[in-house]
Scaffold this active site. Structure first.
Site, mmCIF file in Angstrom:
data_model
loop_
_atom_site.group_PDB
_atom_site.id
_atom_site.type_symbol
_atom_site.label_atom_id
_atom_site.label_comp_id
_atom_site.label_asym_id
_atom_site.label_seq_id
_atom_site.Cartn_x
_atom_site.Cartn_y
_atom_site.Cartn_z
ATOM 1 N N CYS A 33 23.314 36.254 77.678
ATOM 2 C CA CYS A 33 22.720 36.435 76.352
ATOM 3 C C CYS A 33 23.541 37.345 75.439
ATOM 4 O O CYS A 33 23.233 37.467 74.266
ATOM 5 C CB CYS A 33 21.330 37.039 76.502
ATOM 6 S SG CYS A 33 21.425 38.642 77.312
ATOM 7 N N ASP A 35 23.723 40.618 75.707
ATOM 8 C CA ASP A 35 23.165 41.969 75.608
ATOM 9 C C ASP A 35 24.033 42.972 76.385
ATOM 10 O O ASP A 35 24.712 42.598 77.334
ATOM 11 C CB ASP A 35 21.742 41.996 76.168
ATOM 12 C CG ASP A 35 20.789 41.213 75.278
ATOM 13 O OD1 ASP A 35 21.192 40.874 74.161
ATOM 14 O OD2 ASP A 35 19.656 40.954 75.710
ATOM 15 N N CYS A 58 17.021 42.682 75.174
ATOM 16 C CA CYS A 58 15.649 42.189 75.059
ATOM 17 C C CYS A 58 14.656 43.201 75.640
ATOM 18 O O CYS A 58 15.048 44.217 76.227
ATOM 19 C CB CYS A 58 15.533 40.873 75.805
ATOM 20 S SG CYS A 58 15.713 41.083 77.576
ATOM 21 N N CYS A 102 17.846 39.453 83.233
ATOM 22 C CA CYS A 102 17.914 40.685 82.449
ATOM 23 C C CYS A 102 17.956 41.908 83.370
ATOM 24 O O CYS A 102 18.529 42.932 83.012
ATOM 25 C CB CYS A 102 16.719 40.809 81.523
ATOM 26 S SG CYS A 102 16.393 39.311 80.594
HETATM 27 FE FE1 FES Z 1 19.523 39.578 77.328
HETATM 28 FE FE2 FES Z 1 17.332 39.913 78.597
HETATM 29 S S1 FES Z 1 17.802 38.326 77.227
HETATM 30 S S2 FES Z 1 19.141 41.019 78.853
#
Ligand code: FES
Length: 123
Positions: A33, A35, A58, A102
């Site tokens: 994602c 992140d 998230c 995540c």
């Molecule tokens: Fe990116 Fe959860 S969607 S860490």
């Protein structure tokens, strides 16, 4: 959806921020994602005496960071290395299957911060 514990840690995350003059810093990104999570640790006598994190991610990633930070405070480095993504998710009362990836960031970022601490000791 999310467990009550996940929601609590997401809405009131513990240990958010940065440690100036941290003894170890670890950053990991989640390729799924995009992140990113960074952990900062302060170590004294082989024990994690302070920990902070910054997470751009998230709700699950923020809850995972907060939980990891609570789990490692006061632990020895060896004990902290035993924390895995699985134990963090369990401690949070589980994560929805589509959010399990995540939890991969949490323990990985912490372990990287410990490795960074050891590298600095050698230097
Ligand atoms: Fe990116 Fe959860 S969607 S860490």
């Amino acid at each position: 959806m999310y467990s009550e514990k996940v929601m609590n840690h997401f809405l009131h995350p513990k240990n958010v921020g940065e440690i100036e003059n941290a003894d170890g810093i670890g950053t990991v990104g989640n390729p799924v994602c995009g992140d990113v999570m960074t952990f900062y640790i302060k170590v004294d006598n082989n024990r994690i005496v302070d920990v902070k994190f910054k997470t751009f991610g998230c709700a699950a990633a923020i809850a995972v960071s907060s939980m990891v930070s609570e789990m490692v405070k006061g632990k020895t480095l060896d004990e902290a290395l035993k924390i895995t993504n699985k134990t963090v998710a369990e401690e949070l009362g589980g994560l929805p299957p589509q959010k399990l990836h995540c939890s991969n960031l949490g323990a990985d970022a912490l372990h990287r911060a410990i490795e960074n601490y050891w590298e600095r000791q050698k230097a």
